[in-house]
Design a protein around this motif. Structure first.
Motif, PDB file in Angstrom:
ATOM      1  N   LEU A  16      45.336  41.023  83.050  1.00  0.00           N
ATOM      2  CA  LEU A  16      45.585  40.842  81.622  1.00  0.00           C
ATOM      3  C   LEU A  16      44.327  40.376  80.891  1.00  0.00           C
ATOM      4  CD1 LEU A  16      47.674  40.716  79.273  1.00  0.00           C
ATOM      5  CD2 LEU A  16      48.067  38.340  79.919  1.00  0.00           C
ATOM      6  N   TRP A  27      45.528  40.034  72.184  1.00  0.00           N
ATOM      7  CA  TRP A  27      46.863  40.603  72.319  1.00  0.00           C
ATOM      8  C   TRP A  27      46.968  41.967  71.632  1.00  0.00           C
ATOM      9  CZ3 TRP A  27      50.160  39.371  75.828  1.00  0.00           C
ATOM     10  CH2 TRP A  27      50.223  38.072  76.326  1.00  0.00           C
ATOM     11  N   VAL A  32      45.785  44.422  74.251  1.00  0.00           N
ATOM     12  CA  VAL A  32      46.793  44.609  75.307  1.00  0.00           C
ATOM     13  C   VAL A  32      47.945  45.475  74.790  1.00  0.00           C
ATOM     14  CG1 VAL A  32      48.465  43.407  76.763  1.00  0.00           C
ATOM     15  CG2 VAL A  32      46.173  42.468  76.455  1.00  0.00           C
TER      16      VAL A  32
END
Length: 529
Positions: free
Chosen positions: A238, A469, A472
């Motif tokens: 991640l 984010w 992602v």
């Protein structure tokens, strides 16, 4: 009677097509005419060489226009006449190589008999260092190899330049804790008093560190079979995606689409299991196998230093912090390292949820409360390359040392900070570890420690989690649109680009040692479809 004055009226020509005379007077026939403007500077009445016009740079007229009538042309009778050029041959004006000692003799002549002031010596050393760095950067052009061998039959599905990731933003909600496994040891505050003058040797650890990929995790397999989420990955993968624009070296992630599920895995022996050193430094590290300061050698050394430091600063035989469930990767009577696994669920879109396995290193007692801790180590390998000697600067100028590390290891520190924010730890404990000798990679000493708050440290290094984010979410949305199968995300080694390849099902079969991560096995295990 006096004679009358006689005045003869000249002949006036009528030019019907314009103005001015239509014929040339007889006395002016055959005389060449060179036009010029009123603002032009005329140097000579008669200039047979034409050099007078070049003196003023040809201002006021186009060069070579209107002066050609005065040029000399020899007749056919003078074919036997040749001009002899007796000028010396012109020197080769090629690129001159840089010589830092060019003005050394001149400087010694000027400064002879005069004592050199301290500020002059510092300025001279700074200039010499700048010249040397400039010359070294111009000579060296480092080319890195790819983390995986790209086969020519693998088609490129998508290319993602890093410039397109800068404006992505997404605000993720509060995570949901699904499971908390393992046991943690408490931090030993004795190491807060370690200084370069009172250092401590770094001891090797015999504890076992587990690095299990996503698809091999029994907890994640259970959560996937219960449809707890649609996307699964570890915090290492991640944060690699979150901080991709800061990366220089190549890395790769295996993506498996099984039904409506996405699994992000790492290959067995992937370089994501190792820490990078001086990845973003101005002085690039060479990829040499026989050099102890090569890319792979420094990466292995930094990983071993980080593991040893993370266990040495904890109280081994003391009280332990139980997390609720046992370590899912414990086998027999293994002496496992102090690591806890926190499984957290994030909502990345209206109908997509992500489960991340986060690693936590220890616990710190602060004001009577237990605070989760992330323990990381920065290692020094050659002060001459970084320009800062930790043994001299760490105690008096710790901010300068940390600023140098932020410049040289921007990607590594950003990944550590992002992992701390995702896992929800309250404190990051940084350790400064250096070699005992510059040519010895097996013996190290701890020179000091530092405490960082993840949120404050993220602001200091200009790490915006909204952008992380957003990256992602963009990658997840792209992969969810793909057909079932296996794919590979590769960061190009020498370009700021990520590429998504479609790979066959039998690719990376050496990864499947404990459990297969191909699409058919995942579907059968998760009972998808």
């Amino acid at each position: 009677m006096p004679a009358q004055p006689f005045f003869q009226v000249p002949t006036v020509e009528d030019n019907e097509d314009g103005w001015g005379p239509t014929t040339v007077p007889q006395q002016l026939e055959g005389i060449p005419y060179a036009p010029f403007s009123k603002g032009e500077k005329v140097s000579k009445i008669s200039d047979f060489t034409g050099s007078g016009f070049n003196r003023f740079g040809g201002r006021g007229r186009d060069q070579g226009q209107g002066v050609a009538v005065f040029n000399f042309f020899h007749n056919e009778e003078e074919d036997s006449f040749h001009l002899v050029d007796n000028k010396p041959a012109a020197k080769n004006k090629g690129q001159r190589r840089f010589n830092p000692q060019r003005f050394a003799h001149r400087n010694t002549q000027f400064s002879r008999g005069q004592p050199e002031q301290p500020h002059q010596a510092r300025q001279k050393q700074q200039k010499q260092r700048q010249f040397q760095n400039f010359h070294r950067d111009n000579q060296r052009q480092v080319t890195y190899s790819s983390s995986v061998d790209i086969r020519p039959e693998w088609p490129v599905v998508e290319s993602i330049p890093f410039t397109s990731l800068a404006k992505l933003n997404f605000t993720v909600g509060k995570p949901e804790d699904i499971a908390f496994c393992g046991a943690l040891e408490y931090y030993d505050k004795v190491y807060d008093r370690v200084t370069p003058k009172v250092d401590r040797p770094l001891k090797r650890t015999n504890k076992v560190f587990k690095s299990v990929t996503t698809s091999d995790d029994p907890v994640i397999r259970k959560l996937a079979s219960e449809d707890k989420a649609q996307v699964f990955m570890t915090d290492v993968l991640l944060t690699s995606l979150m901080c991709a624009p800061r990366s220089v070296y190549s890395w790769d992630i295996v993506v498996t689409r099984a039904g409506d599920k996405l699994f992000f895995d790492k290959r067995d022996g992937s370089n994501l299991d190792y820490l990078t050193v001086a990845e973003t430094a101005p002085e690039s590290v060479l990829e040499e196998k026989d050099n102890i300061n090569g890319v792979q050698q420094l990466s292995q050394e930094a990983t071993g230093v980080n593991q040893a430091f993370s266990q040495q600063v904890l109280v081994t035989n003391g009280e332990k912090y139980e997390c609720g469930s046992k370590n899912p990767f414990a086998e027999g009577n293994e002496n496992l390292a102090s690591t806890a696994y926190r499984y957290r669920k994030y909502k990345v879109s209206a109908d997509t949820e992500l489960v991340v396995r986060c690693e936590i290193d220890g616990v710190l007692k602060h004001k009577g409360q237990d605070e989760l801790l992330s323990v990381k180590a920065l290692n020094e390998f050659d002060p001459k390359l970084t320009g800062v000697d930790w043994r001299h600067k760490l105690e008096t100028q710790r901010g300068a040392v940390l600023a140098t590390e932020l410049k040289n290891n921007a990607n590594k520190l950003a990944k550590w900070t992002a992992a701390a924010l995702v896992s929800g730890v309250e404190i990051i404990k940084l350790g400064y570890v250096s070699r005992v000798h510059q040519r010895d990679t097996r013996h190290h000493v701890i020179l000091g420690t530092q405490v960082c708050k993840p949120k404050d440290f993220a602001m200091q290094i200009n790490l915006h989690m909204e952008n992380c984010w957003g990256i992602v979410r963009a990658v997840i949305d792209l992969c969810l649109k793909l057909d079932e199968g296996k794919y590979l995300i590769v960061k190009e080694p020498n370009k700021p680009v990520m590429r998504l390849y479609s790979v066959p099902e039998n690719a990376f079969e050496q990864v499947c040692r404990r459990a297969c991560i191909c699409t058919q096995c995942l579907r059968r295990c998760l009972q998808v479809g």
